[in-house]
Write an enzyme that holds these catalytic residues in place. Structure first.
Site, PDB file in Angstrom:
ATOM      1  CG  ASP A 171      13.635 -45.278  -5.373  1.00  0.00           C
ATOM      2  OD1 ASP A 171      13.929 -45.722  -6.509  1.00  0.00           O
ATOM      3  OD2 ASP A 171      14.489 -44.903  -4.548  1.00  0.00           O
ATOM      4  CD  GLU A 181      17.860 -45.687  -4.886  1.00  0.00           C
ATOM      5  OE1 GLU A 181      17.485 -45.814  -6.058  1.00  0.00           O
ATOM      6  OE2 GLU A 181      18.326 -46.639  -4.232  1.00  0.00           O
TER       7      GLU A 181
HETATM    8  C1  5RP Z   1      18.842 -48.177  -7.548  1.00  0.00           C
HETATM    9  C2  5RP Z   1      17.701 -48.894  -6.940  1.00  0.00           C
HETATM   10  C3  5RP Z   1      16.602 -49.327  -7.849  1.00  0.00           C
HETATM   11  O1  5RP Z   1      15.420 -48.722  -7.456  1.00  0.00           O
HETATM   12  C4  5RP Z   1      16.497 -50.825  -7.779  1.00  0.00           C
HETATM   13  O2  5RP Z   1      17.763 -51.384  -8.122  1.00  0.00           O
HETATM   14  C5  5RP Z   1      15.428 -51.361  -8.720  1.00  0.00           C
HETATM   15  O3  5RP Z   1      15.822 -51.116 -10.048  1.00  0.00           O
HETATM   16  P1  5RP Z   1      14.966 -51.609 -11.289  1.00  0.00           P
HETATM   17  O4  5RP Z   1      13.685 -50.854 -11.260  1.00  0.00           O
HETATM   18  O5  5RP Z   1      15.836 -51.281 -12.478  1.00  0.00           O
HETATM   19  O6  5RP Z   1      14.763 -53.097 -11.143  1.00  0.00           O
HETATM   20  O7  5RP Z   1      17.635 -49.131  -5.762  1.00  0.00           O
HETATM   21  O8  5RP Z   1      19.870 -47.947  -6.616  1.00  0.00           O
END
Ligand code: 5RP
Length: 228
Positions: free
Chosen positions: A84, A106
């Site tokens: 993630d 998540e």
């Molecule tokens: C979504 C999240 C994402 O993992 C986090 O915002 C990072 O996003 P990005 O890879 O677009 O910068 O927590 O809820």
């Protein structure tokens, strides 16, 4: 290397962290999306993975790529690895997540996973959480203003909006972004937020990363939590 190239580099590096087959958690956000594309390519080449997506958006992407998915409700068993993204990573590898509003799913998938690999570009690395990001907090609609005002005692609150309407999560709730400035004790703040009735979950992920893969000008750096 620009930020998008760094995200792709991190996403590709995370493929090496997967088991040869099995159940894997699929994160949300633009970096995780690149990772899910890579998993889709592996599945198309014959890899035997079943995914647990962390948002409706990721489920739709994974379905389109032909990645077999487990139902949202149950039957996951232990997820071998979840990959993630994150919005901020501090020096102890605590995280702020939820920029895309998927923080609750998540965190559940993170909790159900044996290992959690976080993929970020180097702009996400800070000494302390809260230096540049607000903490997203998912809040029930019922009695919403009560929870919002209580969160207002912990920072400056802003109800997240999209196209002039309140942003609604996959679970039908609202998000309050709480600007705190640099956070001395993320665990204490997380507890204080979750003590407020109506708060469903926070975007503070404390001691929840097994490995952070950072991509930047010098390539890939792998950060692991210090042994206690
Ligand atoms: C979504 C999240 C994402 O993992 C986090 O915002 C990072 O996003 P990005 O890879 O677009 O910068 O927590 O809820």
């Amino acid at each position: 290397m620009d930020q998008n190239e760094a995200k792709l580099l991190a996403a590709r590096a995370a493929i090496d962290e997967l088991p040869p087959r099995g159940i894997i958690g699929l994160g949300s956000g633009s970096t995780a999306k690149l990772f899910v594309d890579e998993v889709g390519a592996r599945v198309a080449a014959g890899a035997d993975y079943r995914g647990v997506p962390t948002s409706k958006g990721t489920r739709a992407q994974a379905e389109a790529l032909g990645i077999p998915l487990l139902p949202d409700e149950d039957g996951w068993g232990e997820i071998a690895v979840t990959v993630d993204g994150a919005d901020e990573v501090d020096e102890h590898l605590n995280l702020i997540k939820g920029g895309g509003g998927a923080l609750t799913r998540e965190k559940i998938v993170n909790d159900a996973s044996r290992r959690n690999v976080i993929i970020v570009d180097e702009t996400k690395i800070k000494r302390r959480l809260g230096e540049t990001w607000a903490v997203p907090v998912e809040v029930l609609r019922f009695g919403f203003s009560h929870a919002r005002d209580a969160l207002g005692k912990l920072g400056k609150v802003r109800v997240r909006a999209r196209e002039g309407e309140a942003f609604v999560t996959d679970a039908g709730n609202f998000i309050v972004d709480v600007t705190t400035g640099p956070i001395e004790d993320p665990l204490a703040l997380d507890r204080a937020m979750r003590d407020i009735p109506g708060v469903v979950e926070t975007g503070l992920f404390v001691s929840r990363a097994s490995l952070v893969i950072v991509a930047g000008r010098t390539g890939i750096t792998r950060l692991e939590p210090k042994k206690k």
